[in-house]
Design a protein around this motif. Structure first.
Motif, mmCIF file in Angstrom:
data_model
loop_
_atom_site.group_PDB
_atom_site.id
_atom_site.type_symbol
_atom_site.label_atom_id
_atom_site.label_comp_id
_atom_site.label_asym_id
_atom_site.label_seq_id
_atom_site.Cartn_x
_atom_site.Cartn_y
_atom_site.Cartn_z
ATOM 1 N N GLY A 1 0.892 -1.047 0.030
ATOM 2 C CA GLY A 1 0.038 -0.245 0.210
ATOM 3 C C GLY A 1 0.939 1.130 -0.136
ATOM 4 O O GLY A 1 0.421 2.301 -0.154
ATOM 5 N N GLY A 2 2.124 1.315 0.215
ATOM 6 C CA GLY A 2 2.990 2.294 0.219
ATOM 7 C C GLY A 2 3.727 2.870 -1.127
ATOM 8 O O GLY A 2 3.925 2.017 -1.827
ATOM 9 N N GLU B 1 4.000 -6.309 -11.667
ATOM 10 C CA GLU B 1 3.181 -5.579 -10.508
ATOM 11 C C GLU B 1 3.074 -4.062 -10.695
ATOM 12 O O GLU B 1 2.603 -3.802 -9.527
ATOM 13 C CB GLU B 1 4.197 -5.976 -9.325
ATOM 14 C CG GLU B 1 4.122 -7.325 -9.011
ATOM 15 C CD GLU B 1 3.122 -7.937 -8.544
ATOM 16 O OE1 GLU B 1 2.199 -7.227 -7.781
ATOM 17 O OE2 GLU B 1 2.571 -8.761 -9.256
ATOM 18 N N THR B 2 3.308 -3.526 -11.749
ATOM 19 C CA THR B 2 3.083 -2.047 -11.779
ATOM 20 C C THR B 2 1.616 -1.750 -11.742
ATOM 21 O O THR B 2 0.855 -2.268 -12.766
ATOM 22 C CB THR B 2 3.865 -1.459 -13.197
ATOM 23 O OG1 THR B 2 5.043 -1.794 -13.057
ATOM 24 C CG2 THR B 2 3.532 0.088 -13.225
ATOM 25 N N VAL B 3 1.349 -0.691 -11.165
ATOM 26 C CA VAL B 3 0.084 -0.226 -11.129
ATOM 27 C C VAL B 3 -0.434 0.906 -12.119
ATOM 28 O O VAL B 3 0.479 1.614 -12.074
ATOM 29 C CB VAL B 3 -0.523 0.184 -9.578
ATOM 30 C CG1 VAL B 3 -2.117 0.862 -9.653
ATOM 31 C CG2 VAL B 3 -0.542 -0.894 -8.798
ATOM 32 N N VAL B 4 -1.380 0.834 -12.708
ATOM 33 C CA VAL B 4 -1.759 1.935 -13.689
ATOM 34 C C VAL B 4 -2.893 2.751 -13.133
ATOM 35 O O VAL B 4 -4.184 2.127 -12.805
ATOM 36 C CB VAL B 4 -2.021 1.337 -15.031
ATOM 37 C CG1 VAL B 4 -2.510 2.540 -16.012
ATOM 38 C CG2 VAL B 4 -0.797 0.833 -15.504
ATOM 39 N N THR B 5 -2.827 4.027 -13.315
ATOM 40 C CA THR B 5 -4.252 5.047 -12.957
ATOM 41 C C THR B 5 -4.234 6.050 -13.868
ATOM 42 O O THR B 5 -3.256 6.062 -14.729
ATOM 43 C CB THR B 5 -4.044 5.314 -11.457
ATOM 44 O OG1 THR B 5 -5.404 6.187 -11.202
ATOM 45 C CG2 THR B 5 -3.016 6.651 -11.585
ATOM 46 N N GLY C 1 -8.910 3.517 -12.003
ATOM 47 C CA GLY C 1 -9.023 4.900 -12.327
ATOM 48 C C GLY C 1 -9.200 6.040 -11.198
ATOM 49 O O GLY C 1 -9.453 5.743 -9.952
ATOM 50 N N SER C 2 -8.936 7.049 -11.352
ATOM 51 C CA SER C 2 -9.105 8.385 -10.388
ATOM 52 C C SER C 2 -9.191 9.512 -11.207
ATOM 53 O O SER C 2 -8.970 9.771 -12.297
ATOM 54 C CB SER C 2 -7.836 8.317 -9.720
ATOM 55 O OG SER C 2 -6.557 8.912 -10.271
ATOM 56 N N HIS C 3 -9.589 10.545 -10.470
ATOM 57 C CA HIS C 3 -9.769 11.901 -11.002
ATOM 58 C C HIS C 3 -9.574 13.012 -9.854
ATOM 59 O O HIS C 3 -10.498 13.288 -8.983
ATOM 60 C CB HIS C 3 -11.312 11.754 -11.452
ATOM 61 C CG HIS C 3 -11.778 13.049 -12.006
ATOM 62 N ND1 HIS C 3 -13.094 13.510 -12.145
ATOM 63 C CD2 HIS C 3 -11.154 14.364 -12.381
ATOM 64 C CE1 HIS C 3 -13.220 14.851 -12.633
ATOM 65 N NE2 HIS C 3 -11.848 15.215 -12.667
ATOM 66 N N ALA D 1 -3.804 -2.425 -5.350
ATOM 67 C CA ALA D 1 -3.738 -1.566 -6.484
ATOM 68 C C ALA D 1 -4.489 -0.267 -5.817
ATOM 69 O O ALA D 1 -4.253 0.857 -6.070
ATOM 70 C CB ALA D 1 -4.185 -1.908 -7.813
ATOM 71 N N THR D 2 -5.630 -0.449 -5.544
ATOM 72 C CA THR D 2 -6.442 0.693 -4.927
ATOM 73 C C THR D 2 -5.778 1.392 -3.849
ATOM 74 O O THR D 2 -5.710 2.590 -3.900
ATOM 75 C CB THR D 2 -7.786 0.386 -4.588
ATOM 76 O OG1 THR D 2 -8.442 -0.499 -5.565
ATOM 77 C CG2 THR D 2 -8.987 1.494 -3.952
ATOM 78 N N ARG D 3 -5.266 0.890 -2.943
ATOM 79 C CA ARG D 3 -4.561 1.287 -1.691
ATOM 80 C C ARG D 3 -3.516 2.148 -2.306
ATOM 81 O O ARG D 3 -3.013 3.046 -1.755
ATOM 82 C CB ARG D 3 -3.933 0.316 -0.898
ATOM 83 C CG ARG D 3 -5.100 -0.313 -0.258
ATOM 84 C CD ARG D 3 -4.678 -1.022 1.250
ATOM 85 N NE ARG D 3 -3.799 -2.279 0.826
ATOM 86 C CZ ARG D 3 -4.517 -3.517 0.476
ATOM 87 N NH1 ARG D 3 -5.739 -3.710 0.699
ATOM 88 N NH2 ARG D 3 -3.671 -4.453 0.345
ATOM 89 N N LEU D 4 -2.517 1.535 -3.362
ATOM 90 C CA LEU D 4 -1.614 2.401 -3.804
ATOM 91 C C LEU D 4 -2.074 3.722 -4.504
ATOM 92 O O LEU D 4 -1.208 4.907 -4.310
ATOM 93 C CB LEU D 4 -0.579 1.709 -5.069
ATOM 94 C CG LEU D 4 0.702 2.262 -5.443
ATOM 95 C CD1 LEU D 4 1.655 2.020 -4.257
ATOM 96 C CD2 LEU D 4 1.248 1.316 -6.512
ATOM 97 N N VAL D 5 -3.106 3.704 -5.295
ATOM 98 C CA VAL D 5 -3.428 4.996 -5.731
ATOM 99 C C VAL D 5 -4.058 5.843 -4.806
ATOM 100 O O VAL D 5 -3.706 7.101 -4.781
ATOM 101 C CB VAL D 5 -4.681 4.696 -6.709
ATOM 102 C CG1 VAL D 5 -5.297 5.832 -7.418
ATOM 103 C CG2 VAL D 5 -4.242 3.631 -7.825
ATOM 104 N N GLU D 6 -4.598 5.303 -3.726
ATOM 105 C CA GLU D 6 -4.952 6.311 -2.383
ATOM 106 C C GLU D 6 -3.608 6.832 -1.861
ATOM 107 O O GLU D 6 -3.802 8.162 -1.436
ATOM 108 C CB GLU D 6 -5.754 5.440 -1.533
ATOM 109 C CG GLU D 6 -7.196 4.935 -1.710
ATOM 110 C CD GLU D 6 -7.872 4.159 -0.596
ATOM 111 O OE1 GLU D 6 -8.422 4.960 0.065
ATOM 112 O OE2 GLU D 6 -7.814 3.180 -0.848
#
Length: 356
Positions: free
Chosen positions: A3-4, A86-90, A114-116, A151-156
């Motif tokens: 998550g970090g 393991e790379t996260v994409v947003t 996704g994010s905005h 992945a969601t935690r990483l975007v957060e």
């Protein structure tokens, strides 16, 4: 995948939003990789301290896709294909259902969230970017049903690092929300602003803060906003139909001098303004505007704000309207209604002329 957020972070698209995210990541000490189809944008963003150009062997922990709406789906798929396992994409596009649909069925879909960020200006390009652009702003995080929770935690974590406040929403709910709070208001502002384009100078001389407030966002890039609004067509269309129905009622009420009907429609709009959350998301408080005449020369605004600060009354919002006939500005300060008279008394004791 943890998550970090430790980096590197790759930003694809170095316009206002992408470069601002890169600057915020650099502010936090993360390594940032910059990618853009326009090499001049990468050089400009690099010169601002936003990061470096991509090099062979780079494996980012997180990729942020910040390209125009029509290019989002293809760019997200490209990054899912090219990035490490393991790379996260947003992405930071203004619409969330369309890009998710564009990559549906991708074997690495679990790594996309996704994010905005709900921040920006009417300006564009890397030179307009700021590491502080997102400070205190809401930032929607919109995981699809197949997204890996890690992945969601990483975007957060990216949202927090940029100083924003994460709001978790399903993609469809997000699109309905921004249609109501952003896309339809933008269209309404453009329609009102369009009535000014052919106005005579004599008519425009009567412009005040009201018309500027209503039309401000209409100054945005038409090509960009046509993509944003077109990408959210179902939600925007439904709301426009509601607006059209109310506009028909307004036309009828005005044409027939139906004062009661017009008052009812205006009251409904007033109720809408009261529904907008107050500062820091709290319930809105009754505000009152205090207007102060300020000579239009250096140092006067600083003197005014110093005197307001000495009064102990907090300013909730500020606007400036310039008198076209005199070298004077009318500064409008919004304060909590119960403290208006306290501020008025304090300022008048310092020699300021105030108006309601």
């Amino acid at each position: 995948m943890s998550g970090g957020l430790d980096g590197p972070v790759e930003v694809v698209g170095t316009g206002l939003i992408g470069t601002s995210i890169a600057l915020a990541c650099r502010r936090a000490g993360l390594e940032v990789i910059l990618t853009d189809r326009d090499p001049d944008h990468v050089r400009t963003a690099s010169g601002l301290g936003a990061g470096r150009a991509r090099a062979a062997g780079d494996v980012p922990q997180l990729v942020v896709v910040a390209v125009p709406p029509d290019a989002l789906g293809a760019a997200i798929a490209e990054q899912l294909d090219a990035a490490g396992p393991e790379t996260v994409v947003t992405d930071v596009g203004s619409v969330k259902v369309a890009p998710l649909d564009a990559v549906a069925g991708h074997p690495a879909l679990r790594r996309y969230v996704g994010s905005h960020p709900m921040a920006g200006t009417e300006n564009s390009g890397p030179l307009t970017a700021s590491a502080a652009l997102f400070d205190g702003r809401p930032w929607a995080v919109t995981p699809g049903p197949d997204a890996d929770p890690r992945a969601t935690r990483l975007v957060e974590a990216l949202v927090r690092l940029c100083g924003a406040v994460a709001v978790i929403l399903p993609p469809g709910e997000h699109d309905r929300a921004v249609a109501r709070t952003s896309h339809v208001p933008h269209l309404m502002a453009s329609l009102v602003a369009g009535t000014l384009a052919a106005a005579t100078p004599e008519h425009l001389a009567l412009s005040g803060t009201g018309v500027r407030d209503v039309t401000r966002v209409a100054g945005g890039d038409p090509r960009l906003y046509s993509q944003i609004i077109g990408g959210n067509a179902p939600a925007v269309t439904a709301l426009l139909q509601e607006v059209r129905d109310r506009l028909d009622l307004v036309l009828e009420a005005v044409a027939t001098d139906d004062r009661a009907g017009l008052e009812s429609l205006l009251a409904y709009g007033q109720a809408g303004t009261r529904a907008i959350p107050g500062k820091h998301g709290a319930a809105p408080q009754p505000m009152e505007a205090l207007r102060i005449a300020v000579p239009d020369h250096p140092g006067e605004l600083a003197r005014l704000f110093a005197d307001v600060g000495a009064s102990g009354v907090n300013i909730e919002d500020v606007r400036i309207d310039h008198d076209p006939g005199r070298p004077v500005g009318l500064v409008e300060l919004d304060v909590i209604a119960t403290r208006t008279e306290e501020l008025r008394s304090a300022l008048e004791s310092k020699g300021w002329v105030t108006h309601r």
